[in-house]
Design an enzyme around this catalytic site. Structure first.
Site, short mmCIF file in Angstrom:
data_model
loop_
_atom_site.label_atom_id
_atom_site.label_comp_id
_atom_site.label_asym_id
_atom_site.label_seq_id
_atom_site.Cartn_x
_atom_site.Cartn_y
_atom_site.Cartn_z
N SER A 24 -39.73 -58.66 -99.75
CA SER A 24 -39.75 -57.79 -100.92
C SER A 24 -41.03 -56.96 -100.98
CB SER A 24 -39.60 -58.64 -102.20
OG SER A 24 -39.48 -57.81 -103.33
N PHE A 25 -40.97 -55.76 -100.44
CA PHE A 25 -42.12 -54.85 -100.45
C PHE A 25 -42.47 -54.48 -101.89
CE2 PHE A 25 -43.84 -50.42 -100.00
CZ PHE A 25 -45.04 -50.79 -99.40
N GLY A 26 -43.73 -54.66 -102.24
CA GLY A 26 -44.17 -54.41 -103.61
C GLY A 26 -44.33 -55.67 -104.43
N VAL A 28 -46.21 -58.83 -104.49
CA VAL A 28 -47.43 -59.28 -103.83
C VAL A 28 -47.31 -60.72 -103.36
CG1 VAL A 28 -49.90 -59.71 -104.17
CG2 VAL A 28 -48.85 -57.64 -105.12
N ALA A 29 -46.79 -61.60 -104.20
CA ALA A 29 -46.68 -63.02 -103.82
C ALA A 29 -45.73 -63.21 -102.66
CB ALA A 29 -46.24 -63.85 -105.02
N SER A 30 -44.61 -62.49 -102.68
CA SER A 30 -43.64 -62.61 -101.59
C SER A 30 -44.26 -62.23 -100.26
CB SER A 30 -42.43 -61.71 -101.88
OG SER A 30 -41.55 -61.65 -100.78
N ASN A 112 -32.35 -60.69 -112.08
CA ASN A 112 -31.85 -59.53 -111.36
C ASN A 112 -30.34 -59.56 -111.15
OD1 ASN A 112 -34.71 -60.22 -109.56
ND2 ASN A 112 -34.54 -58.34 -110.75
N GLU A 176 -32.09 -52.88 -111.12
CA GLU A 176 -32.62 -54.22 -110.84
C GLU A 176 -32.28 -55.22 -111.94
OE1 GLU A 176 -34.87 -55.03 -107.98
OE2 GLU A 176 -33.94 -53.21 -107.20
N HIS A 251 -41.34 -55.20 -111.33
CA HIS A 251 -40.36 -55.18 -112.42
C HIS A 251 -41.11 -55.24 -113.74
CE1 HIS A 251 -37.24 -57.17 -109.55
NE2 HIS A 251 -37.01 -55.89 -109.63
N ASP A 253 -40.59 -57.23 -116.09
CA ASP A 253 -40.81 -58.60 -116.55
C ASP A 253 -42.04 -59.25 -115.91
OD1 ASP A 253 -39.86 -59.29 -114.02
OD2 ASP A 253 -38.15 -60.44 -114.74
N CYS A 372 -37.97 -64.82 -114.04
CA CYS A 372 -37.15 -64.38 -112.92
C CYS A 372 -35.93 -65.27 -112.73
CB CYS A 372 -37.97 -64.38 -111.63
SG CYS A 372 -39.09 -62.98 -111.46
#
Length: 448
Positions: A24-26, A28-30, A112, A176, A251, A253, A372
């Site tokens: 998931s680009f964008g 950060v944690a992913s 989502n 989303e 997102h 949220d 989420c």
């Protein structure tokens, strides 16, 4: 806590292929945790613990099943041929990034899954669902077909529910889901104001982020509002600040959460934030409800703190006494500035009077906190009765699902495991049993 009408939370049950692929680009944690070993069993048990705990507090809590992964349908669409085992082995050899996308358990993040408009807001007085097309990411863009089937099985009574197909999967209509949607109201069955937050406007132009993509478009939000039969005087649109998207707020949220009359958000959440508050205040006042914003100053909690702790990716739940409780991840206690702010918040005498901490570490490492994991659905008594009864969380279902996870889930998963065709056999065996446990019928392709 349950009364004439309530807001139910339907949490995504973490799937057996939960892994850290950094897709998931964008987020950060992913991206930061890419290639780490995951523990699907622990992830699922952590999510079930949250569901059971909220149900024990009196909140309506439902379960959304995982999707079948890896998706051999996706791999075949992308040119791989042969039986399932051969397709998986060839994808691992020739295009491992595509196998990662086909194996993602990202449907666990039910925020989502769809956008939901309660019957108090819609023209036909039914609850409307539009599954998100999630068009920006390959691994998520395939979810809406199964999501529509699952929602159709759980909310099957067309007298009360309308489950639409996703919007066309084009960047113009990037959607989303509820991660960019909040509803404000008094009583849950009364008319409310639906708040749609977008990252970019395709037609007409608007400022846009430069580092990370803006996934939600204004055009998608407007299309959903029309489809759900929402009146113009009960809808507010707001744009996320482009600079906070570039800071990792992929997102809304991740920077704001609302419930009933309360919006809890960072001071840098929206473009022209004062005007957003005024629009919400004015439209909510027409329903007889007084809007209240709890704004967190950047001097107390920076955007980086918010992204790192997921303070705003929390659940805001009505306590029944006019006050709200905030459900936050353990990371909020581990950030000293966030922890200090939360303590001051509950001591301030404002609408948020309490917070509760949950360990959701496995989900958090992939970029998904308490908010989420859940899809909010406001329901009146008749609608509650029309929901498939087997999906409501209680002590018996918790015990049943915990035992199911213990039987079927691995406690370690990395990329080499995704390349093992036996994993798909394990997933299908587990899901076939799960649909029977929940009483929702054959919803997966392999069951048909």
């Amino acid at each position: 806590m349950t009364k004439h009408a309530t807001e139910a939370n339907f949490d995504g049950l973490v799937g057996p292929t939960h892994n850290y692929a950094g897709l998931s680009f964008g987020n950060v944690a992913s991206q930061a945790n890419e290639k780490r070993l995951a523990n699907p069993k622990q992830a699922a048990l952590q999510g079930l613990h949250k569901m059971k705990s909220l149900a024990a507090l009196g909140y309506r809590q439902g379960v959304l099943p995982p999707h079948e992964r890896p998706s051999t349908d996706l791999l075949r669409t992308l040119g791989f041929k042969g039986d399932d085992a051969y397709v998986i082995r060839e994808a691992a050899r020739m295009a491992p990034e595509l196998l990662s996308a086909a194996s993602s358990a990202s449907a666990m993040w039910a925020a989502n899954a769809a956008t939901v408009s309660p019957s108090g807001d819609t023209a036909d007085a039914r609850v409307h669902f539009t599954p998100a097309n999630l068009a920006f990411n390959l691994h998520r863009s395939i979810e809406h077909v199964t999501t529509q089937r699952l929602l159709g099985a759980i909310f099957h009574d067309e007298r009360h529910f309308a489950v639409h197909p996703a919007l066309p999967g084009t960047p113009v209509l990037g959607d989303e889901g509820a991660a960019n949607h909040t509803r404000f109201c008094g009583d849950y069955d009364a008319r409310g104001v639906e708040f749609f937050v977008y990252g970019r406007r395709v037609y007409g132009g608007a400022a846009a982020p430069v580092k990370y993509p803006a996934r939600q478009t204004l055009e998608a939000s407007q299309a959903i509002a029309r489809r759900h039969g929402l009146s113009d005087d009960a809808v507010v649109y707001a744009q996320q600040r482009p600079d906070v998207i570039d800071a990792g707020v992929f997102h809304n949220d991740v920077i704001a959460v609302g419930n009933q009359q309360v919006l809890f958000c960072h001071a840098h959440a929206f473009v022209d934030q004062a005007s957003v508050y005024e629009a919400l205040r004015e439209k909510l006042a027409r329903t007889g409800v007084t809007f209240e914003a709890v704004e967190v100053p950047d001097s107390d909690v920076t955007v980086a703190d918010a992204v790192g702790s997921y303070l705003f990716n929390s659940q805001l739940l009505a306590r029944g006494d006019g006050k709200q409780v905030l459900i936050v991840p353990q990371e909020c206690r581990e950030n000293t500035r966030v922890a200090a702010y939360l303590d001051r918040l509950v001591e301030s005498g404002g609408p948020i009077a309490e917070y509760r901490v949950f360990d959701l570490r496995e989900s958090m490492r992939n970029g998904g906190g308490p908010a989420c994991l859940r899809l909010r659905v406001a329901l009146n008594e008749a609608e509650i009765d029309a929901v498939a009864p087997g999906v409501w969380m209680n002590d018996a279902l918790y015990d049943t699902l915990t035992a199911w996870v213990e039987r079927h889930y691995r406690d370690r998963l990395g990329f080499d495991d995704l390349a093992d065709p036996q994993l798909l056999v394990e997933v299908r065996t587990a899901l076939d049993e799960l649909t029977g446990l929940l009483g929702i019928g054959p919803v997966y392709g392999f069951q048909r």
